[in-house]
Design a protein around this motif. Structure first.
Motif, PDB file in Angstrom:
ATOM      1  N   UNK A 199      18.444  10.167   9.716  1.00  0.00           N
ATOM      2  CA  UNK A 199      17.602  11.396   9.549  1.00  0.00           C
ATOM      3  C   UNK A 199      16.957  11.596   8.249  1.00  0.00           C
ATOM      4  N   UNK A 200      17.889  10.965   7.282  1.00  0.00           N
ATOM      5  CA  UNK A 200      17.224  11.321   5.691  1.00  0.00           C
ATOM      6  C   UNK A 200      16.125  10.229   5.467  1.00  0.00           C
ATOM      7  N   UNK A 201      16.179   8.950   6.146  1.00  0.00           N
ATOM      8  CA  UNK A 201      15.187   7.934   5.977  1.00  0.00           C
ATOM      9  C   UNK A 201      13.964   8.706   6.676  1.00  0.00           C
ATOM     10  N   UNK A 202      13.998   9.084   7.947  1.00  0.00           N
ATOM     11  CA  UNK A 202      13.088   9.408   8.672  1.00  0.00           C
ATOM     12  C   UNK A 202      12.107  10.440   7.938  1.00  0.00           C
ATOM     13  N   UNK A 203      13.043  11.492   7.462  1.00  0.00           N
ATOM     14  CA  UNK A 203      12.325  12.690   6.835  1.00  0.00           C
ATOM     15  C   UNK A 203      11.613  12.160   5.638  1.00  0.00           C
ATOM     16  N   UNK A 204      12.087  11.257   4.562  1.00  0.00           N
ATOM     17  CA  UNK A 204      11.700  10.780   3.417  1.00  0.00           C
ATOM     18  C   UNK A 204      10.267  10.032   3.593  1.00  0.00           C
ATOM     19  N   UNK A 205      10.170   9.170   4.866  1.00  0.00           N
ATOM     20  CA  UNK A 205       8.924   8.431   5.185  1.00  0.00           C
ATOM     21  C   UNK A 205       7.954   9.403   6.033  1.00  0.00           C
ATOM     22  N   UNK A 206       8.262  10.410   6.473  1.00  0.00           N
ATOM     23  CA  UNK A 206       7.572  11.233   7.307  1.00  0.00           C
ATOM     24  C   UNK A 206       6.252  12.008   6.232  1.00  0.00           C
ATOM     25  N   UNK A 207       5.577  12.770   7.207  1.00  0.00           N
ATOM     26  CA  UNK A 207       4.749  13.863   6.514  1.00  0.00           C
ATOM     27  C   UNK A 207       5.374  14.998   6.208  1.00  0.00           C
ATOM     28  N   UNK A 208       6.605  15.359   6.603  1.00  0.00           N
ATOM     29  CA  UNK A 208       7.090  16.640   5.999  1.00  0.00           C
ATOM     30  C   UNK A 208       7.537  16.480   4.494  1.00  0.00           C
ATOM     31  N   UNK A 209       7.596  15.152   4.346  1.00  0.00           N
ATOM     32  CA  UNK A 209       7.782  14.890   2.660  1.00  0.00           C
ATOM     33  C   UNK A 209       6.375  14.897   2.048  1.00  0.00           C
ATOM     34  N   UNK A 210       6.342  15.245   0.792  1.00  0.00           N
ATOM     35  CA  UNK A 210       5.075  15.034   0.096  1.00  0.00           C
ATOM     36  C   UNK A 210       5.100  13.624  -0.640  1.00  0.00           C
ATOM     37  N   UNK A 211       4.330  12.544   0.096  1.00  0.00           N
ATOM     38  CA  UNK A 211       4.495  11.388  -0.606  1.00  0.00           C
ATOM     39  C   UNK A 211       3.944  11.222  -1.950  1.00  0.00           C
ATOM     40  N   UNK A 212       2.984  12.251  -2.506  1.00  0.00           N
ATOM     41  CA  UNK A 212       2.526  12.173  -3.604  1.00  0.00           C
ATOM     42  C   UNK A 212       3.128  12.842  -4.803  1.00  0.00           C
ATOM     43  N   UNK A 213       3.716  13.890  -4.452  1.00  0.00           N
ATOM     44  CA  UNK A 213       4.219  14.570  -5.546  1.00  0.00           C
ATOM     45  C   UNK A 213       5.754  15.144  -5.445  1.00  0.00           C
ATOM     46  N   UNK A 214       6.285  14.592  -4.299  1.00  0.00           N
ATOM     47  CA  UNK A 214       7.559  15.074  -4.074  1.00  0.00           C
ATOM     48  C   UNK A 214       7.600  16.464  -3.374  1.00  0.00           C
ATOM     49  N   UNK A 215       8.870  16.714  -2.843  1.00  0.00           N
ATOM     50  CA  UNK A 215       9.127  18.026  -2.407  1.00  0.00           C
ATOM     51  C   UNK A 215       8.935  17.987  -0.605  1.00  0.00           C
ATOM     52  N   UNK A 216       9.656  18.881  -0.132  1.00  0.00           N
ATOM     53  CA  UNK A 216       9.516  18.795   1.524  1.00  0.00           C
ATOM     54  C   UNK A 216       9.029  20.004   1.852  1.00  0.00           C
ATOM     55  N   UNK A 217       8.141  20.165   3.077  1.00  0.00           N
ATOM     56  CA  UNK A 217       7.666  20.946   3.612  1.00  0.00           C
ATOM     57  C   UNK A 217       8.414  21.672   4.457  1.00  0.00           C
ATOM     58  N   UNK A 218       8.160  22.986   5.136  1.00  0.00           N
ATOM     59  CA  UNK A 218       9.201  23.725   5.824  1.00  0.00           C
ATOM     60  C   UNK A 218       9.860  23.233   7.205  1.00  0.00           C
ATOM     61  N   UNK A 219       9.104  22.499   7.963  1.00  0.00           N
ATOM     62  CA  UNK A 219       9.501  21.870   9.131  1.00  0.00           C
ATOM     63  C   UNK A 219       8.082  21.004   9.639  1.00  0.00           C
ATOM     64  N   UNK A 220       8.531  20.264  10.797  1.00  0.00           N
ATOM     65  CA  UNK A 220       7.577  19.418  11.203  1.00  0.00           C
ATOM     66  C   UNK A 220       7.307  20.068  12.594  1.00  0.00           C
ATOM     67  N   UNK A 221       6.022  20.145  13.022  1.00  0.00           N
ATOM     68  CA  UNK A 221       5.486  20.767  14.150  1.00  0.00           C
ATOM     69  C   UNK A 221       5.609  19.776  15.199  1.00  0.00           C
ATOM     70  N   UNK A 222       5.965  18.626  15.163  1.00  0.00           N
ATOM     71  CA  UNK A 222       6.116  17.328  16.019  1.00  0.00           C
ATOM     72  C   UNK A 222       7.672  16.838  16.029  1.00  0.00           C
ATOM     73  N   UNK A 223       8.018  16.116  16.881  1.00  0.00           N
ATOM     74  CA  UNK A 223       9.317  15.474  16.794  1.00  0.00           C
ATOM     75  C   UNK A 223       9.595  14.316  15.914  1.00  0.00           C
TER      76      UNK A 223
END
Length: 661
Positions: A229-253
């Motif tokens: 889970x930690x790796x999937x979130x870190x690689x996903x669009x939910x994580x800001x790959x340029x500036x860091x920080x996570x968005x509130x949630x993912x609309x997809x699975x």
């Protein structure tokens, strides 16, 4: 009150509505009295600054003169920021869920002048909202008996819901934690990480509980679940790959497309988990996300030493405008070769993964050239800063700053980054100076002006835990004294005198609402009850207070039904319970705390939930009568009230903790 009264609010969300033609009021006794005097219902609208559909409804309806005229003529209109008044939000969200089967924001409730809801919903488009306003006004004028019957029925339902979970759970022991973990693992989305389907929220508290379970049991399946889970979130669009920080949630699975708002509480809670993972594993990804998320909090949410609430999902009224890219835009900024290379690694396609052929940046694979990747990120971020930027909610919320203090301290230990510890220290000092008024906490402030809303249980608990975490690393008694002062107030004003181990979310002298909120389930943030239990458990061993210890035991005893029946709603309870069944583990290092390899090793090797202090003999409760041995630093390891012989080497300490060196 035929004016809009939001201009002086301490909530940026309310101020966003100060120019509406609606005669918005804040929630006050005067506003409720006006509804009674005019004999009209209250239209209660609850939202928050980073809420996309709140903005949509505001633009479609609340900024419209025709809609506002209907609202003003037939209702007293009250606007509430759910983040500033979580007590009101909890009561009326319960009513909304009871009536409709679901909840969310914006929340739209129609109330009698004494605050009883009789109709509730969420977002309404303009045409439907106008029809609803007419229907409610007509019902109020001509079928008042139906309104009274409905409001009485809802009030009775809320009173029943507020009674809390039934007691009678098993005694807390390792088997209860193991049962909860097994229930959680059964719900894992093994292919994509996380739990359940879309929309998918970061399960921060649950992951922390699972990490602590793995450290107790050594179960490789548990660690694999956490790391997936930690790796999937870190690689996903939910994580800001340029500036860091996570968005509130993912609309997809698959964590690809986020709902773009970035909340302080999500990032602080996730930072704590990633720092824990980084400290115990040394994984490159764990260290990267810890560093970048801590930097995002300090850089983008920092304000006067404290941390603000959120960044909006929208920019210029368009969701995701700041963050999405096309292959052509990458080539334009980076050049053809680097643009195509970046498009591959960031998952930017011609078809797009978001809207209108744009893509949210992901990290599809580890780049074949780190220097090329860093250079591309730097250039893309600079270009992105030239786009419209999301607005920031500058409100400072006590509990969320407490989460940030804890997480930044943990990040400083995991990465050996003293600047994160400095940021946590400054935040703690600023919050205590501004948010403590006459010995009691306030919920929030804006621009250095503290609001009137009283703090709730999560504020006392979240801040106390942050201060106790800060005390363990700095050794400064100031933080311990401040934390115990908060815990004493919580014990005096938030406990249920009729049910041992139960906590109310509002104080006994707070504003009286329809029901007194008491929700023991962990949600997007941990429940106030689970948070206060963690703080009490820490403080009990740092001070030797039996009052704190017995209160923590009672809370955990009352919470075991959650771990047995609803484990996914008890992530933070699991984290606290795992610490409890280990003792909790206490490591006291007799040393010079500013220059001790053994103390540094203790902090790195300690499992989650362990208590670690260092200093000279008698400098704290856990070091009473405990001194260095033979001129060498000495670590004293205890589990509950049972202690090992002291050790003087890192290797022996690791062996005592069952941890790899």
């Amino acid at each position: 009150m035929a004016v809009n009264a939001l201009g002086e609010a301490t909530s940026p969300y309310l101020r966003q509505h100060a120019d509406n033609p609606v005669h918005w009021q804040q929630w006050t006794a005067e506003a409720l009295a006006e509804a009674a005097a005019r004999d009209v219902p209250i239209l209660l609208s609850i939202g928050y600054a980073a809420c996309h559909w709140c903005h949509v409804m505001a633009h479609e309806s609340f900024a419209d003169d025709d809609v506002a005229a209907v609202m003003n003529a037939g209702f007293v209109c009250i606007k509430v920021d759910r983040e500033e008044r979580p007590d009101l939000d909890a009561v009326y969200m319960s009513a909304t869920v009871a009536l409709t089967g679901q909840g969310g924001w914006p929340m739209t409730c129609f109330l009698t002048p004494d605050g009883r809801p009789f109709f509730c919903g969420t977002y309404y488009p303009k045409a439907g909202f106008l029809q609803l306003l007419d229907a409610v006004a007509d019902t109020w004028r001509h079928r008042r008996a139906e309104v009274e019957q409905a409001s009485d029925g809802i009030a009775g339902e809320l009173a029943s819901m507020a009674s809390g979970l039934p007691g009678g759970g098993p005694a807390l022991e390792p088997a209860v934690c193991d049962h909860a973990v097994a229930g959680v693992l059964a719900d894992e989305d093994v292919a994509r990480g996380g739990f359940g389907g879309a929309p998918k929220f970061p399960p921060s508290a649950l992951l922390e509980g699972l990490l602590r379970s793995h450290e107790r049991t050594g179960d490789a399946r548990v660690l694999a679940t956490v790391e997936r889970t930690l790796d999937a979130m870190a690689r996903g669009g939910i994580y800001d790959q340029l500036a860091g920080g996570f968005a509130r949630y993912s609309v997809d699975s698959s964590w690809v497309v986020p709902h773009f708002e970035k909340m302080l509480y999500d990032n602080a809670l996730l930072l704590r988990v990633y720092a824990h993972w980084a400290r115990r594993s040394g994984e490159t990804m764990a260290r990267k996300i810890t560093d970048e998320t801590a930097a995002f909090i300090v850089r983008d949410l920092g304000d006067g030493g404290m941390f603000t609430s959120s960044l909006d999902a929208d920019a210029d009224g368009v969701e995701g405008l700041t963050y999405a890219w096309t292959p052509a835009q990458l080539r334009e900024v980076l050049g053809d070769d680097d643009g195509a290379w970046a498009a591959y690694y960031f998952g930017v396609t011609e078809a797009g993964t978001f809207e209108h052929g744009t893509s949210v940046l992901q990290l599809r694979d580890n780049p074949d050239s780190l220097s090329r990747f860093v250079r591309a990120r730097t250039i893309l971020l600079a270009a992105r800063l030239g786009r419209p930027q999301p607005a920031r909610d500058d409100k400072v919320v006590t509990a969320w700053n407490g989460f940030a203090i804890t997480a930044l301290v943990d990040a400083s230990v995991a990465l050996d980054r003293p600047e994160f510890l400095d940021a946590a220290t400054q935040c703690a000092r600023s919050i205590l100076e501004l948010h403590v008024v006459d010995g009691r906490l306030r919920r929030a402030s804006l621009g250095g002006r503290v609001g009137d809303s009283a703090a709730i249980l999560e504020d006392y608990a979240g801040l106390a835990t942050g201060l106790l975490t800060l005390h363990q690393v700095t050794g400064d008694p100031e933080w311990l004294a401040a934390a115990t002062g908060l815990l004493d107030v919580a014990l005096d004003h938030f406990t249920d005198p009729d049910r041992e181990g139960r906590w109310f979310d509002t104080a006994d002298d707070a504003e009286r609402l329809m029901v007194r909120p008491s929700d023991p389930l962990d949600g997007a943030t941990p429940a106030g009850a689970s948070l206060i239990t963690e703080a009490l458990q820490l403080a009990a061993h740092l001070t030797g207070s039996e009052r704190y210890a017995s209160a923590a035991r009672a809370s955990l005893a009352a919470a075991t039904p959650i771990l047995v029946k609803l484990p996914r709603s008890g992530g933070h309870w699991l984290a606290v319970a795992e610490a409890a069944v280990r003792g909790p583990l206490q490591i006291a290092v007799a040393c010079d705390p500013l220059d001790s390899e053994l103390l540094d090793a203790a902090r790195q090797l300690a499992p989650g939930g362990a208590i670690v202090v260092g200093g000279a003999v008698d400098s704290s409760e856990l070091l009473r009568g405990r001194d260095r041995i033979g001129g060498r630093d000495a670590a004293y390891v205890c589990r509950g009230h049972v202690c090992d012989l002291p050790v003087t080497t890192t290797e022996h300490l690791a062996a005592a903790l069952g941890a790899p060196v």
